[in-house]
Design a protein around this motif. Structure first.
Motif, PDB file in Angstrom:
ATOM      1  N   ARG A   1       0.837  -1.203   0.000  1.00 58.49           N
ATOM      2  CA  ARG A   1       0.000   0.000   0.000  1.00 58.49           C
ATOM      3  C   ARG A   1       0.869   1.248   0.000  1.00 58.49           C
ATOM      4  O   ARG A   1       0.644   2.181  -0.774  1.00 58.49           O
ATOM      5  CB  ARG A   1      -0.924  -0.011   1.210  1.00 58.49           C
ATOM      6  CG  ARG A   1      -1.813   1.197   1.330  1.00 58.49           C
ATOM      7  CD  ARG A   1      -2.668   1.111   2.622  1.00 58.49           C
ATOM      8  NE  ARG A   1      -3.329   2.353   2.886  1.00 58.49           N
ATOM      9  CZ  ARG A   1      -2.777   3.396   3.514  1.00 58.49           C
ATOM     10  NH1 ARG A   1      -1.537   3.320   3.950  1.00 58.49           N
ATOM     11  NH2 ARG A   1      -3.454   4.501   3.705  1.00 58.49           N
ATOM     12  N   ASN A   2       1.889   1.265   0.851  1.00 57.13           N
ATOM     13  CA  ASN A   2       2.786   2.422   0.919  1.00 57.13           C
ATOM     14  C   ASN A   2       3.543   2.612  -0.394  1.00 57.13           C
ATOM     15  O   ASN A   2       3.731   3.741  -0.852  1.00 57.13           O
ATOM     16  CB  ASN A   2       3.764   2.277   2.092  1.00 57.13           C
ATOM     17  CG  ASN A   2       3.080   2.420   3.435  1.00 57.13           C
ATOM     18  OD1 ASN A   2       1.989   2.978   3.529  1.00 57.13           O
ATOM     19  ND2 ASN A   2       3.699   1.906   4.476  1.00 57.13           N
ATOM     20  N   ALA A   3       3.967   1.521  -0.998  1.00 59.07           N
ATOM     21  CA  ALA A   3       4.679   1.602  -2.275  1.00 59.07           C
ATOM     22  C   ALA A   3       3.746   2.156  -3.357  1.00 59.07           C
ATOM     23  O   ALA A   3       4.164   2.980  -4.179  1.00 59.07           O
ATOM     24  CB  ALA A   3       5.210   0.237  -2.676  1.00 59.07           C
TER      25      ALA A   3
ATOM     26  N   ALA B   1       2.051   6.616  -6.828  1.00 54.51           N
ATOM     27  CA  ALA B   1       1.002   7.527  -7.284  1.00 54.51           C
ATOM     28  C   ALA B   1       1.437   8.983  -7.098  1.00 54.51           C
ATOM     29  O   ALA B   1       1.210   9.817  -7.989  1.00 54.51           O
ATOM     30  CB  ALA B   1      -0.293   7.262  -6.525  1.00 54.51           C
ATOM     31  N   GLU B   2       2.074   9.279  -5.994  1.00 47.83           N
ATOM     32  CA  GLU B   2       2.556  10.638  -5.745  1.00 47.83           C
ATOM     33  C   GLU B   2       3.634  11.028  -6.761  1.00 47.83           C
ATOM     34  O   GLU B   2       3.649  12.145  -7.278  1.00 47.83           O
ATOM     35  CB  GLU B   2       3.096  10.772  -4.320  1.00 47.83           C
ATOM     36  CG  GLU B   2       3.559  12.169  -3.974  1.00 47.83           C
ATOM     37  CD  GLU B   2       2.475  13.221  -4.066  1.00 47.83           C
ATOM     38  OE1 GLU B   2       2.806  14.368  -4.414  1.00 47.83           O
ATOM     39  OE2 GLU B   2       1.302  12.914  -3.813  1.00 47.83           O
ATOM     40  N   LYS B   3       4.519  10.106  -7.063  1.00 49.81           N
ATOM     41  CA  LYS B   3       5.559  10.372  -8.066  1.00 49.81           C
ATOM     42  C   LYS B   3       4.924  10.600  -9.432  1.00 49.81           C
ATOM     43  O   LYS B   3       5.359  11.458 -10.188  1.00 49.81           O
ATOM     44  CB  LYS B   3       6.563   9.228  -8.125  1.00 49.81           C
ATOM     45  CG  LYS B   3       7.496   9.196  -6.937  1.00 49.81           C
ATOM     46  CD  LYS B   3       8.466   8.042  -7.014  1.00 49.81           C
ATOM     47  CE  LYS B   3       9.343   7.998  -5.780  1.00 49.81           C
ATOM     48  NZ  LYS B   3      10.275   6.876  -5.804  1.00 49.81           N
ATOM     49  N   GLY B   4       3.888   9.856  -9.741  1.00 51.13           N
ATOM     50  CA  GLY B   4       3.181  10.045 -11.012  1.00 51.13           C
ATOM     51  C   GLY B   4       2.530  11.414 -11.097  1.00 51.13           C
ATOM     52  O   GLY B   4       2.589  12.070 -12.141  1.00 51.13           O
ATOM     53  N   ARG B   5       1.916  11.857 -10.008  1.00 50.82           N
ATOM     54  CA  ARG B   5       1.311  13.187  -9.982  1.00 50.82           C
ATOM     55  C   ARG B   5       2.381  14.268 -10.156  1.00 50.82           C
ATOM     56  O   ARG B   5       2.192  15.245 -10.891  1.00 50.82           O
ATOM     57  CB  ARG B   5       0.539  13.414  -8.681  1.00 50.82           C
ATOM     58  CG  ARG B   5      -0.820  12.731  -8.638  1.00 50.82           C
ATOM     59  CD  ARG B   5      -1.635  13.167  -7.436  1.00 50.82           C
ATOM     60  NE  ARG B   5      -1.110  12.645  -6.190  1.00 50.82           N
ATOM     61  CZ  ARG B   5      -1.427  11.466  -5.663  1.00 50.82           C
ATOM     62  NH1 ARG B   5      -2.275  10.679  -6.290  1.00 50.82           N
ATOM     63  NH2 ARG B   5      -0.910  11.074  -4.526  1.00 50.82           N
ATOM     64  N   THR B   6       3.514  14.084  -9.501  1.00 51.65           N
ATOM     65  CA  THR B   6       4.599  15.053  -9.620  1.00 51.65           C
ATOM     66  C   THR B   6       5.150  15.069 -11.040  1.00 51.65           C
ATOM     67  O   THR B   6       5.439  16.135 -11.591  1.00 51.65           O
ATOM     68  CB  THR B   6       5.721  14.745  -8.603  1.00 51.65           C
ATOM     69  OG1 THR B   6       5.151  14.737  -7.281  1.00 51.65           O
ATOM     70  CG2 THR B   6       6.816  15.779  -8.656  1.00 51.65           C
TER      71      THR B   6
ATOM     72  N   SER C   1      11.943  17.476  -5.728  1.00 55.44           N
ATOM     73  CA  SER C   1      11.101  16.668  -4.845  1.00 55.44           C
ATOM     74  C   SER C   1      11.120  15.189  -5.220  1.00 55.44           C
ATOM     75  O   SER C   1      10.651  14.354  -4.453  1.00 55.44           O
ATOM     76  CB  SER C   1       9.663  17.188  -4.842  1.00 55.44           C
ATOM     77  OG  SER C   1       9.019  16.901  -6.062  1.00 55.44           O
ATOM     78  N   LEU C   2      11.630  14.889  -6.413  1.00 58.91           N
ATOM     79  CA  LEU C   2      11.721  13.500  -6.855  1.00 58.91           C
ATOM     80  C   LEU C   2      13.149  13.008  -6.725  1.00 58.91           C
ATOM     81  O   LEU C   2      14.094  13.782  -6.717  1.00 58.91           O
ATOM     82  CB  LEU C   2      11.300  13.375  -8.327  1.00 58.91           C
ATOM     83  CG  LEU C   2       9.839  13.621  -8.648  1.00 58.91           C
ATOM     84  CD1 LEU C   2       9.626  13.523 -10.146  1.00 58.91           C
ATOM     85  CD2 LEU C   2       8.946  12.642  -7.953  1.00 58.91           C
ATOM     86  N   GLU C   3      13.300  11.711  -6.659  1.00 62.78           N
ATOM     87  CA  GLU C   3      14.632  11.129  -6.701  1.00 62.78           C
ATOM     88  C   GLU C   3      15.180  11.358  -8.101  1.00 62.78           C
ATOM     89  O   GLU C   3      14.441  11.327  -9.082  1.00 62.78           O
ATOM     90  CB  GLU C   3      14.556   9.635  -6.385  1.00 62.78           C
ATOM     91  CG  GLU C   3      14.065   9.347  -4.987  1.00 62.78           C
ATOM     92  CD  GLU C   3      13.773   7.876  -4.743  1.00 62.78           C
ATOM     93  OE1 GLU C   3      14.129   7.043  -5.591  1.00 62.78           O
ATOM     94  OE2 GLU C   3      13.184   7.580  -3.711  1.00 62.78           O
ATOM     95  N   PRO C   4      16.492  11.564  -8.246  1.00 68.07           N
ATOM     96  CA  PRO C   4      17.072  11.896  -9.558  1.00 68.07           C
ATOM     97  C   PRO C   4      16.755  10.893 -10.663  1.00 68.07           C
ATOM     98  O   PRO C   4      16.586  11.283 -11.800  1.00 68.07           O
ATOM     99  CB  PRO C   4      18.573  11.928  -9.295  1.00 68.07           C
ATOM    100  CG  PRO C   4      18.713  12.135  -7.832  1.00 68.07           C
ATOM    101  CD  PRO C   4      17.491  11.545  -7.199  1.00 68.07           C
TER     102      PRO C   4
END
Length: 148
Positions: free
Chosen positions: A18-20, A25-30, A86-89
């Motif tokens: 669930r956390n993954a 999903a947050e990375k996709g929105r970003t 805000s994202l990993e490189p």
């Protein structure tokens, strides 16, 4: 094997999954925000170039309007920088100007210039301040500098 231990392990793995999924999903929105900002940046840069060209062609000066575009571009670049930070490189998707033009114009062919087809639209956009004709994607009036 104890059934409670298996149940506990299953719940633990479900929580990790669930956390993954939430992180993904947050990375996709970003990423979507990054692509949108890149599209806005390309559009603003194109408009600034068109403005400078039209001013130079007419032997006119409108430095406050040019400065507004430069400030807007700087703000978009800062927004992009913040989003990318805000994202990993390794998760940032870089797009080219052609990719952002496709996203902005909704086209798939980068060889064609869709921006040149737009002025042929039936409805011409006008500045609410001075009534001068402006392009559909303009953010400021080329004549008076009013924000559209």
């Amino acid at each position: 094997m104890d059934f409670n231990k298996i149940k506990e392990m299953g719940l633990e793995y479900a929580e990790k999954g669930r956390n993954a999924a939430l992180d993904l999903a947050e990375k996709g929105r970003t990423q979507a925000k990054i692509v949108n900002a890149q599209s806005k940046l390309y559009k603003a840069q194109r408009q600034l170039g068109a403005l400078v060209y039209s001013l130079a062609k007419g032997n006119e000066e409108n430095q406050p309007l040019v400065d507004k575009y430069i400030e807007m571009i700087a703000n978009i670049e800062q927004e992009l920088s913040d989003l990318k930070a805000s994202l990993e490189p390794d998760t940032v998707i870089e797009t080219t100007f052609e990719d952002t033009e496709e996203a902005a114009d909704g086209t798939a062919d980068t060889a064609a210039e869709p921006a040149e087809e737009k002025p042929e639209d039936d409805k011409a956009k006008t500045c609410p301040q001075c009534g001068a004709p402006v392009s559909d994607d303009a953010l400021f009036c080329n004549k008076c500098g009013a924000q559209l």
